[in-house]
Scaffold this motif. Sequence first.
Motif, PDB file in Angstrom:
ATOM      1  N   PHE A 151      -8.138   3.585 -14.219  1.00  0.00           N
ATOM      2  CA  PHE A 151      -9.337   2.671 -14.883  1.00  0.00           C
ATOM      3  C   PHE A 151      -8.746   1.413 -15.542  1.00  0.00           C
ATOM      4  O   PHE A 151      -9.292   0.335 -15.575  1.00  0.00           O
ATOM      5  N   LEU A 152      -7.490   1.719 -16.187  1.00  0.00           N
ATOM      6  CA  LEU A 152      -6.842   0.616 -16.828  1.00  0.00           C
ATOM      7  C   LEU A 152      -6.383  -0.379 -15.866  1.00  0.00           C
ATOM      8  O   LEU A 152      -6.540  -1.543 -15.863  1.00  0.00           O
ATOM      9  N   ILE A 153      -6.155  -0.129 -14.468  1.00  0.00           N
ATOM     10  CA  ILE A 153      -5.514  -0.998 -13.361  1.00  0.00           C
ATOM     11  C   ILE A 153      -6.710  -1.620 -12.838  1.00  0.00           C
ATOM     12  O   ILE A 153      -6.824  -3.020 -12.814  1.00  0.00           O
ATOM     13  N   ALA A 154      -7.886  -0.895 -12.787  1.00  0.00           N
ATOM     14  CA  ALA A 154      -9.202  -1.720 -12.282  1.00  0.00           C
ATOM     15  C   ALA A 154      -9.639  -2.558 -13.132  1.00  0.00           C
ATOM     16  O   ALA A 154     -10.119  -3.704 -13.011  1.00  0.00           O
ATOM     17  N   GLU A 155      -9.325  -2.387 -14.685  1.00  0.00           N
ATOM     18  CA  GLU A 155      -9.852  -3.137 -15.769  1.00  0.00           C
ATOM     19  C   GLU A 155      -9.048  -4.413 -15.331  1.00  0.00           C
ATOM     20  O   GLU A 155      -9.615  -5.560 -15.728  1.00  0.00           O
ATOM     21  N   SER A 156      -7.720  -4.314 -15.549  1.00  0.00           N
ATOM     22  CA  SER A 156      -6.980  -5.472 -15.238  1.00  0.00           C
ATOM     23  C   SER A 156      -7.204  -6.348 -14.193  1.00  0.00           C
ATOM     24  O   SER A 156      -7.134  -7.607 -14.542  1.00  0.00           O
ATOM     25  N   CYS A 185     -13.194   1.383  -9.419  1.00  0.00           N
ATOM     26  CA  CYS A 185     -13.631   0.226  -8.744  1.00  0.00           C
ATOM     27  C   CYS A 185     -15.044   0.163  -8.747  1.00  0.00           C
ATOM     28  O   CYS A 185     -15.619  -0.882  -8.929  1.00  0.00           O
ATOM     29  N   ARG A 186     -15.554   1.428  -8.519  1.00  0.00           N
ATOM     30  CA  ARG A 186     -17.143   1.209  -8.659  1.00  0.00           C
ATOM     31  C   ARG A 186     -17.523   0.910  -9.927  1.00  0.00           C
ATOM     32  O   ARG A 186     -18.673   0.145 -10.177  1.00  0.00           O
ATOM     33  N   ARG A 187     -17.018   1.208 -10.975  1.00  0.00           N
ATOM     34  CA  ARG A 187     -17.356   0.996 -12.244  1.00  0.00           C
ATOM     35  C   ARG A 187     -17.237  -0.582 -12.527  1.00  0.00           C
ATOM     36  O   ARG A 187     -18.170  -1.241 -13.216  1.00  0.00           O
ATOM     37  N   GLU A 188     -16.126  -1.144 -12.118  1.00  0.00           N
ATOM     38  CA  GLU A 188     -15.760  -2.581 -12.304  1.00  0.00           C
ATOM     39  C   GLU A 188     -16.261  -3.388 -11.237  1.00  0.00           C
ATOM     40  O   GLU A 188     -16.127  -4.646 -11.483  1.00  0.00           O
ATOM     41  N   GLY A 189     -16.866  -2.937 -10.319  1.00  0.00           N
ATOM     42  CA  GLY A 189     -17.471  -3.811  -9.186  1.00  0.00           C
ATOM     43  C   GLY A 189     -16.791  -4.299  -8.182  1.00  0.00           C
ATOM     44  O   GLY A 189     -16.820  -5.252  -7.756  1.00  0.00           O
ATOM     45  N   LEU A 190     -15.506  -3.661  -7.990  1.00  0.00           N
ATOM     46  CA  LEU A 190     -14.388  -4.060  -7.212  1.00  0.00           C
ATOM     47  C   LEU A 190     -14.716  -3.394  -5.764  1.00  0.00           C
ATOM     48  O   LEU A 190     -14.842  -2.169  -5.575  1.00  0.00           O
ATOM     49  N   GLU A 191     -14.326  -4.101  -4.781  1.00  0.00           N
ATOM     50  CA  GLU A 191     -14.523  -3.469  -3.326  1.00  0.00           C
ATOM     51  C   GLU A 191     -13.079  -3.304  -2.859  1.00  0.00           C
ATOM     52  O   GLU A 191     -12.138  -3.966  -2.776  1.00  0.00           O
ATOM     53  N   ILE A 192     -12.839  -1.847  -2.642  1.00  0.00           N
ATOM     54  CA  ILE A 192     -11.517  -1.325  -1.796  1.00  0.00           C
ATOM     55  C   ILE A 192     -12.026  -1.594  -0.230  1.00  0.00           C
ATOM     56  O   ILE A 192     -12.620  -1.141   0.439  1.00  0.00           O
ATOM     57  N   VAL A 193     -11.016  -2.671   0.402  1.00  0.00           N
ATOM     58  CA  VAL A 193     -11.283  -3.259   1.820  1.00  0.00           C
ATOM     59  C   VAL A 193     -10.204  -2.531   2.452  1.00  0.00           C
ATOM     60  O   VAL A 193     -10.510  -2.529   4.031  1.00  0.00           O
ATOM     61  N   HIS A 194      -9.225  -1.969   2.061  1.00  0.00           N
ATOM     62  CA  HIS A 194      -8.483  -0.796   2.895  1.00  0.00           C
ATOM     63  C   HIS A 194      -7.781   0.197   2.034  1.00  0.00           C
ATOM     64  O   HIS A 194      -7.261  -0.381   0.915  1.00  0.00           O
ATOM     65  N   SER A 195      -7.567   1.212   2.493  1.00  0.00           N
ATOM     66  CA  SER A 195      -6.841   2.367   1.695  1.00  0.00           C
ATOM     67  C   SER A 195      -5.850   2.887   2.703  1.00  0.00           C
ATOM     68  O   SER A 195      -6.519   3.519   4.003  1.00  0.00           O
ATOM     69  N   GLU A 196      -4.755   3.147   2.382  1.00  0.00           N
ATOM     70  CA  GLU A 196      -3.843   3.700   3.324  1.00  0.00           C
ATOM     71  C   GLU A 196      -2.734   4.758   2.926  1.00  0.00           C
ATOM     72  O   GLU A 196      -2.136   4.332   1.574  1.00  0.00           O
ATOM     73  N   GLY A 197      -2.641   5.881   3.302  1.00  0.00           N
ATOM     74  CA  GLY A 197      -1.671   6.945   2.721  1.00  0.00           C
ATOM     75  C   GLY A 197      -0.499   6.700   3.494  1.00  0.00           C
ATOM     76  O   GLY A 197      -0.374   6.424   4.550  1.00  0.00           O
ATOM     77  N   VAL A 198       0.682   6.735   2.757  1.00  0.00           N
ATOM     78  CA  VAL A 198       2.084   6.740   3.179  1.00  0.00           C
ATOM     79  C   VAL A 198       2.753   7.818   2.728  1.00  0.00           C
ATOM     80  O   VAL A 198       2.618   8.506   1.816  1.00  0.00           O
ATOM     81  N   GLY A 199       4.087   8.251   3.532  1.00  0.00           N
ATOM     82  CA  GLY A 199       4.844   9.260   3.016  1.00  0.00           C
ATOM     83  C   GLY A 199       5.839   9.017   1.867  1.00  0.00           C
ATOM     84  O   GLY A 199       5.894   7.809   1.651  1.00  0.00           O
ATOM     85  N   GLN A 200       6.144  10.174   1.611  1.00  0.00           N
ATOM     86  CA  GLN A 200       6.858  10.069   0.101  1.00  0.00           C
ATOM     87  C   GLN A 200       8.229   9.706   0.261  1.00  0.00           C
ATOM     88  O   GLN A 200       9.248   8.942  -0.381  1.00  0.00           O
ATOM     89  N   VAL A 201       9.037  10.031   1.786  1.00  0.00           N
ATOM     90  CA  VAL A 201      10.214   9.813   1.980  1.00  0.00           C
ATOM     91  C   VAL A 201      10.527   8.970   3.400  1.00  0.00           C
ATOM     92  O   VAL A 201      11.589   8.212   3.481  1.00  0.00           O
ATOM     93  N   HIS A 202       9.672   9.289   4.276  1.00  0.00           N
ATOM     94  CA  HIS A 202       9.735   8.523   5.478  1.00  0.00           C
ATOM     95  C   HIS A 202       8.710   7.415   5.626  1.00  0.00           C
ATOM     96  O   HIS A 202       7.397   7.848   5.678  1.00  0.00           O
ATOM     97  N   ARG A 203       8.764   5.995   5.508  1.00  0.00           N
ATOM     98  CA  ARG A 203       7.845   5.209   5.404  1.00  0.00           C
ATOM     99  C   ARG A 203       8.238   3.933   6.210  1.00  0.00           C
ATOM    100  O   ARG A 203       9.086   3.528   6.457  1.00  0.00           O
ATOM    101  N   ASP A 204       7.217   3.327   6.769  1.00  0.00           N
ATOM    102  CA  ASP A 204       6.937   2.098   7.382  1.00  0.00           C
ATOM    103  C   ASP A 204       6.333   1.189   6.569  1.00  0.00           C
ATOM    104  O   ASP A 204       5.068   0.958   6.969  1.00  0.00           O
ATOM    105  N   MET A 205       6.800   0.670   5.576  1.00  0.00           N
ATOM    106  CA  MET A 205       5.937  -0.581   4.775  1.00  0.00           C
ATOM    107  C   MET A 205       5.525  -1.528   5.396  1.00  0.00           C
ATOM    108  O   MET A 205       4.613  -2.269   4.949  1.00  0.00           O
ATOM    109  N   GLY A 206       6.446  -2.100   6.511  1.00  0.00           N
ATOM    110  CA  GLY A 206       6.074  -3.125   7.248  1.00  0.00           C
ATOM    111  C   GLY A 206       4.521  -3.056   7.839  1.00  0.00           C
ATOM    112  O   GLY A 206       3.863  -4.038   7.683  1.00  0.00           O
ATOM    113  N   ALA A 207       4.347  -1.850   8.667  1.00  0.00           N
ATOM    114  CA  ALA A 207       3.200  -1.745   9.106  1.00  0.00           C
ATOM    115  C   ALA A 207       2.073  -1.660   8.135  1.00  0.00           C
ATOM    116  O   ALA A 207       0.999  -2.206   8.437  1.00  0.00           O
ATOM    117  N   THR A 208       2.243  -1.102   7.094  1.00  0.00           N
ATOM    118  CA  THR A 208       1.508  -0.949   5.810  1.00  0.00           C
ATOM    119  C   THR A 208       0.869  -2.218   5.645  1.00  0.00           C
ATOM    120  O   THR A 208      -0.343  -2.495   5.453  1.00  0.00           O
TER     121      THR A 208
END
Length: 373
Positions: free
Chosen positions: A141-146, A176-199
């Motif tokens: 909620f602090l992040i969404a407000e910011s 985000c619903r409270r602040e009127g923000l739209e989440i246009v993409h949401s993606e889960g990533v691994g904690q140890v093996h990651r391809d952040m370029g693809a994300t």
Amino acid sequence: MTYPEDINADVSAGPALKVGVCIDFPIVDVHRPFLDGIRLAFDEAYAAGIIDRPARLIVKEAEGLPRGDANAVVRVWQELVDEGCVASIGPMISDNCLAVKEHMDTAAQTKIATLTWAGTDDQYNEYMFGFGNGSLPEEPFLIAESIADRGLKTVGVVFERAAPGYGYAENFADACRREGLEIVHSEGVGQVHRDMGATVANMMTRKPDALAYFGFGLPGVEMNAALSAAGWDPPRYMCAAFILCYVVPQYMTGLKGWIGVDQFDEENTVGAAMLSRFEKRFGYRQDNCVPTLAYDCGQGLALGIGHASTLTPMGVMRGLEKVKALPSATGGPGTRISFGKWNRRAWHGVDYLVMREINDDATGTRLVARFRR
């Protein structure tokens, strides 16, 4: 790892309190200020007569999740119980705290009050007390407000596929619903093996106004590298994983560009005075939330021990329930520490969470925002 004897007060003159410290994060740079903050709190409590004997810190370490094994953390926590500790500070990471809670509820014959830095509300039971280094329900909620206060409208979300990441993401959707923000993409990533370029590439196809990251923090630097390689520099917001910039030296530079949740506020006079005493005692100073969090855990537990009718695990647990309105070194001005029956969450006051960003020269951080008034 072995720890120097000078983390303990002189206990040669008589009996000492056995206080457990369960370290489940393998970041050596943070161990010293963490232990020194606890040590200072207990020594001051002894000098003030809050406790009637010095504390002996019994330190156990295991590399828990996300890179290690939660069972190893459960094992060392149980060793602290078996050695007769009246309470434990730690474990600290949500995944490992949930494992210890499950062990308490199903297997542990004896329980001890356990003070954690975990941010999940799922950790609590009668013996689990939270000095959350952030909060899975409230940080979003602090992040969404910011983000909203900056006039931005859309956001892309990256979360780690683990209990904290899922919890953060669910609460951020509500925020985000409270602040009127739209989440246009949401993606889960691994904690140890990651391809952040693809994300990052996936995010760029949706062109969000801002990015938000939720998890333990290890992918943050990799995201910066991927963003740089893609030539994209969006506003980006991070949960309390931001404090890795204080505890891993290379992360102060590696996380530049992120605005993150923090618990250090220069305007907190209780914290400023504590850091001055810390510097005088130990000969160094860190203007961040690691020593203040450790100190607050120590002073809260010491006061709970002082309130205990008997120096037993149950006595200390009941003593912690009597800790009320203790001025906090952590968070913004006016933050207090209070517990009670059915109340296991330490922080009281809206500004125990703030937003900070890394300075241009990467030598420290600066305050960006608090919760909206």
